[in-house]
Design a protein around this motif. Structure first.
Motif, PDB file in Angstrom:
ATOM      1  N   LYS A 102       0.896  -1.066  -0.160  1.00 44.98           N
ATOM      2  CA  LYS A 102      -0.059   0.016  -0.015  1.00 44.98           C
ATOM      3  C   LYS A 102       0.962   1.164  -0.075  1.00 44.98           C
ATOM      4  O   LYS A 102       1.787   1.306   0.778  1.00 44.98           O
ATOM      5  N   GLY A 103       0.505   2.196  -0.678  1.00 44.44           N
ATOM      6  CA  GLY A 103       1.513   3.350  -0.982  1.00 44.44           C
ATOM      7  C   GLY A 103       2.071   3.799  -2.093  1.00 44.44           C
ATOM      8  O   GLY A 103       2.784   2.569  -2.605  1.00 44.44           O
ATOM      9  N   CYS A 104       1.902   4.822  -3.039  1.00 43.65           N
ATOM     10  CA  CYS A 104       2.341   4.751  -4.281  1.00 43.65           C
ATOM     11  C   CYS A 104       2.530   6.284  -4.471  1.00 43.65           C
ATOM     12  O   CYS A 104       1.804   7.051  -4.057  1.00 43.65           O
ATOM     13  N   PRO A 105       3.659   6.699  -5.083  1.00 45.81           N
ATOM     14  CA  PRO A 105       4.277   8.022  -5.146  1.00 45.81           C
ATOM     15  C   PRO A 105       3.255   8.660  -6.552  1.00 45.81           C
ATOM     16  O   PRO A 105       3.371   9.867  -6.658  1.00 45.81           O
ATOM     17  N   LEU A 106       2.597   7.781  -7.277  1.00 44.30           N
ATOM     18  CA  LEU A 106       2.017   8.262  -8.398  1.00 44.30           C
ATOM     19  C   LEU A 106       0.458   8.018  -8.251  1.00 44.30           C
ATOM     20  O   LEU A 106      -0.029   7.525  -7.176  1.00 44.30           O
ATOM     21  N   ALA A 107      -0.415   9.108  -9.013  1.00 47.31           N
ATOM     22  CA  ALA A 107      -1.917   8.731  -8.733  1.00 47.31           C
ATOM     23  C   ALA A 107      -2.161   8.756 -10.421  1.00 47.31           C
ATOM     24  O   ALA A 107      -2.941   9.746 -10.681  1.00 47.31           O
ATOM     25  N   CYS A 108      -2.130   7.763 -10.897  1.00 46.74           N
ATOM     26  CA  CYS A 108      -2.314   7.469 -12.435  1.00 46.74           C
ATOM     27  C   CYS A 108      -4.131   7.450 -12.295  1.00 46.74           C
ATOM     28  O   CYS A 108      -4.715   7.013 -11.716  1.00 46.74           O
ATOM     29  N   ARG A 109      -4.620   8.274 -13.442  1.00 45.64           N
ATOM     30  CA  ARG A 109      -5.941   8.549 -13.387  1.00 45.64           C
ATOM     31  C   ARG A 109      -6.670   7.165 -13.875  1.00 45.64           C
ATOM     32  O   ARG A 109      -7.724   6.954 -13.519  1.00 45.64           O
ATOM     33  N   TRP A 110      -5.911   6.362 -14.498  1.00 51.76           N
ATOM     34  CA  TRP A 110      -6.634   5.093 -14.729  1.00 51.76           C
ATOM     35  C   TRP A 110      -6.199   3.954 -13.820  1.00 51.76           C
ATOM     36  O   TRP A 110      -6.495   2.635 -14.049  1.00 51.76           O
ATOM     37  N   CYS A 111      -5.746   4.219 -12.703  1.00 56.57           N
ATOM     38  CA  CYS A 111      -5.215   3.261 -11.785  1.00 56.57           C
ATOM     39  C   CYS A 111      -6.429   2.091 -11.315  1.00 56.57           C
ATOM     40  O   CYS A 111      -7.434   2.608 -10.952  1.00 56.57           O
ATOM     41  N   ALA A 112      -6.200   1.063 -11.309  1.00 50.99           N
ATOM     42  CA  ALA A 112      -7.200  -0.180 -11.240  1.00 50.99           C
ATOM     43  C   ALA A 112      -7.111  -0.630  -9.530  1.00 50.99           C
ATOM     44  O   ALA A 112      -8.067  -1.477  -9.420  1.00 50.99           O
ATOM     45  N   ASN A 113      -6.182   0.135  -9.049  1.00 49.16           N
ATOM     46  CA  ASN A 113      -6.028  -0.245  -7.580  1.00 49.16           C
ATOM     47  C   ASN A 113      -6.129   0.828  -6.670  1.00 49.16           C
ATOM     48  O   ASN A 113      -4.915   1.083  -6.037  1.00 49.16           O
ATOM     49  N   PRO A 114      -7.180   1.516  -6.499  1.00 49.99           N
ATOM     50  CA  PRO A 114      -7.149   2.785  -5.937  1.00 49.99           C
ATOM     51  C   PRO A 114      -6.823   2.569  -4.277  1.00 49.99           C
ATOM     52  O   PRO A 114      -6.470   3.444  -3.457  1.00 49.99           O
ATOM     53  N   GLU A 115      -6.910   1.513  -3.816  1.00 48.50           N
ATOM     54  CA  GLU A 115      -6.922   1.165  -2.483  1.00 48.50           C
ATOM     55  C   GLU A 115      -5.195   0.956  -2.027  1.00 48.50           C
ATOM     56  O   GLU A 115      -5.018   1.158  -0.914  1.00 48.50           O
ATOM     57  N   CYS A 116      -4.497   0.982  -3.261  1.00 46.70           N
ATOM     58  CA  CYS A 116      -3.086   1.010  -2.976  1.00 46.70           C
ATOM     59  C   CYS A 116      -2.369   2.323  -2.972  1.00 46.70           C
ATOM     60  O   CYS A 116      -1.250   2.665  -2.808  1.00 46.70           O
ATOM     61  N   LEU A 117      -3.177   3.412  -3.306  1.00 45.63           N
ATOM     62  CA  LEU A 117      -2.630   4.850  -3.332  1.00 45.63           C
ATOM     63  C   LEU A 117      -2.124   5.134  -2.170  1.00 45.63           C
ATOM     64  O   LEU A 117      -0.957   5.638  -1.785  1.00 45.63           O
ATOM     65  N   SER A 118      -3.074   5.387  -0.942  1.00 46.63           N
ATOM     66  CA  SER A 118      -2.605   5.822   0.385  1.00 46.63           C
ATOM     67  C   SER A 118      -1.656   4.680   1.073  1.00 46.63           C
ATOM     68  O   SER A 118      -1.989   3.591   0.837  1.00 46.63           O
ATOM     69  N   PRO A 119      -0.972   5.237   1.805  1.00 46.12           N
ATOM     70  CA  PRO A 119       0.119   4.464   2.383  1.00 46.12           C
ATOM     71  C   PRO A 119      -0.680   3.415   3.872  1.00 46.12           C
ATOM     72  O   PRO A 119      -0.132   2.778   4.412  1.00 46.12           O
ATOM     73  N   GLU A 120      -1.674   4.224   4.237  1.00 44.67           N
ATOM     74  CA  GLU A 120      -2.183   3.747   5.405  1.00 44.67           C
ATOM     75  C   GLU A 120      -3.675   2.807   5.241  1.00 44.67           C
ATOM     76  O   GLU A 120      -4.238   2.721   3.944  1.00 44.67           O
ATOM     77  N   PRO A 121      -3.788   1.847   6.209  1.00 46.53           N
ATOM     78  CA  PRO A 121      -4.939   1.134   6.068  1.00 46.53           C
ATOM     79  C   PRO A 121      -6.143   1.971   5.695  1.00 46.53           C
ATOM     80  O   PRO A 121      -6.069   2.955   6.387  1.00 46.53           O
ATOM     81  N   GLN A 122      -7.161   1.446   5.190  1.00 46.70           N
ATOM     82  CA  GLN A 122      -8.516   2.319   4.826  1.00 46.70           C
ATOM     83  C   GLN A 122      -9.645   1.264   4.835  1.00 46.70           C
ATOM     84  O   GLN A 122      -9.361   0.079   4.538  1.00 46.70           O
ATOM     85  N   MET A 162     -12.382  -2.371 -14.293  1.00 41.70           N
ATOM     86  CA  MET A 162     -12.770  -3.325 -13.193  1.00 41.70           C
ATOM     87  C   MET A 162     -12.387  -2.510 -11.821  1.00 41.70           C
ATOM     88  O   MET A 162     -12.987  -3.141 -10.948  1.00 41.70           O
ATOM     89  N   GLY A 163     -11.695  -1.242 -11.809  1.00 38.70           N
ATOM     90  CA  GLY A 163     -11.338  -0.846 -10.281  1.00 38.70           C
ATOM     91  C   GLY A 163     -12.579   0.173 -10.070  1.00 38.70           C
ATOM     92  O   GLY A 163     -12.476   0.587  -8.873  1.00 38.70           O
ATOM     93  N   ARG A 164     -13.606   0.462 -10.957  1.00 41.39           N
ATOM     94  CA  ARG A 164     -14.616   1.504 -10.528  1.00 41.39           C
ATOM     95  C   ARG A 164     -15.079   1.193  -9.060  1.00 41.39           C
ATOM     96  O   ARG A 164     -15.214   2.254  -8.511  1.00 41.39           O
ATOM     97  N   GLY A 165     -15.291  -0.034  -8.935  1.00 41.00           N
ATOM     98  CA  GLY A 165     -16.140  -0.354  -7.758  1.00 41.00           C
ATOM     99  C   GLY A 165     -15.703  -0.111  -6.509  1.00 41.00           C
ATOM    100  O   GLY A 165     -15.968   0.491  -5.618  1.00 41.00           O
TER     101      GLY A 165
END
Ligand code: SF4
Ligand code: SF4
Length: 311
Positions: A36-56, A268-271
């Motif tokens: 979890k945690g990414c320095p990018l925030a690609c508009r098409w990212c299919a894993n938005p749960e991996c963007l923040s470094p913290e549990p959500q 598929m990441g929309r949900g």
């Protein structure tokens, strides 16, 4: 500082998923560890749960019966219940997970768990017989695993001791020290090349391509086994300009066996965006179909780049 005789705490990382039996993330059958945690925030990212470094905590509205149990459980008052207004207030939520445990309908999900290297090792080692029979192994992905290079190094050292193949999937935006740390224990790199133009890269991912291209060149110079990957996002990454710039960059490296794998954009990441109350920015973009993927592959081959499509 650690006192005399005290051992340093083992490194930890927040992991969203450990997925077995993958055949798309390096050679053979693999177990993929998602950081979890990414320095990018690609508009098409299919894993938005991996963007923040913290549990959500995510909320799956379609499974919720509005029973109200979670808002009773939450000590932070972070859940507003009631028909049609059920929301998590992330400014209050501490990601304690009590509501997830209390929901009898699976409508609340916890993304990310803090784990040690032995925690992860205990899971990935179980499939060694499948790695051995298929030429597979362990892949770290995310998110960006190189944000936790010390963790990856320790995990891969254990893999090496057991002759388990190792692979890193990276967005390429990482400190040079992190790359140097993992090279000796990594068998393969899967390296994203999204957009070569620095301004366009910043527009669509939040960061310039500069350090990414430098790191790509550095890895090629070091002679590591590397496959470049490009998300095929219609009208964004598959423009003539980006294909020509990508081909020029790869051919300019002088590395003979360099290859590019296309990763067709899907929705598929929309949900998960809905579950995390995040805006999905790609509503106007259709998934990249087979025909387009084949056309882009042919264009790259015509430009002199060895190219495949990830299915
Ligand atoms: S406990 Fe689960 S089903 Fe009940 S209101 Fe909360 S999210 Fe919905
Ligand atoms: S994770 Fe904890 S703080 Fe967050 S909404 Fe659930 S119970 Fe409340």
């Amino acid at each position: 500082m650690t006192g005399a005789g005290k051992k340093a705490a083992p490194p930890r990382a927040v992991i969203t998923n450990i997925q077995g039996f993958s055949i798309h993330d390096g050679p053979g059958i693999r177990t993929v560890v998602f950081f979890k945690g990414c320095p990018l925030a690609c508009r098409w990212c299919a894993n938005p749960e991996c963007l923040s470094p913290e549990p959500q905590i995510g909320f799956i509205e379609t499974l919720c019966t509005d029973c109200g149990e979670c808002s009773q459980i939450c000590a932070e008052g972070a859940i507003r219940g009631g028909k049609g207004v059920h929301r998590i207030d992330y400014s209050r939520c501490t990601s304690c997970g009590d509501c997830v445990d209390g929901c009898g309908y699976g409508a609340l999900v916890r993304y990310g768990e803090s784990m040690t290297v032995p925690d992860v090792w205990d899971i990935v080692r179980r499939d060694k017989m499948f790695y051995d029979s298929s030429g597979g192994g362990v892949t770290v992905s995310g998110g960006e695993p190189l944000l936790r290079a010390g963790f990856v190094r320790e995990l891969f050292e254990l893999c090496r001791q057991e002759r388990i193949d190792t692979c890193i999937e990276t967005c390429g935006l990482a400190a040079r020290d992190a790359l140097v740390e993992v090279i000796p224990v990594t068998d393969h790199f899967l390296f994203d090349l999204k957009l070569i133009d620095p301004k366009l890269h910043k527009t669509y991912t939040g960061q310039s391509s500069g350090i990414i291209l430098e790191n790509a060149a550095f890895l090629m110079e070091r002679g590591v086994d590397i496959v470049f990957r490009q998300p095929l996002v219609p009208a964004i990454t598959d423009t003539v300009e980006n294909m020509e710039a990508t081909a020029a960059f790869l051919k300019g490296s002088g590395k003979k066996d360099v290859s590019l794998e296309l990763m067709p954009y899907h929705r598929m990441g929309r949900g998960k965006y809905r579950a995390l109350d995040m805006r999905y920015l790609m509503d106007g973009t259709e998934a990249a179909g087979n025909e387009r993927a084949e056309a882009v592959k042919k264009a790259y081959i015509d430009l002199g780049v060895r190219c495949t499509i990830s299915r």
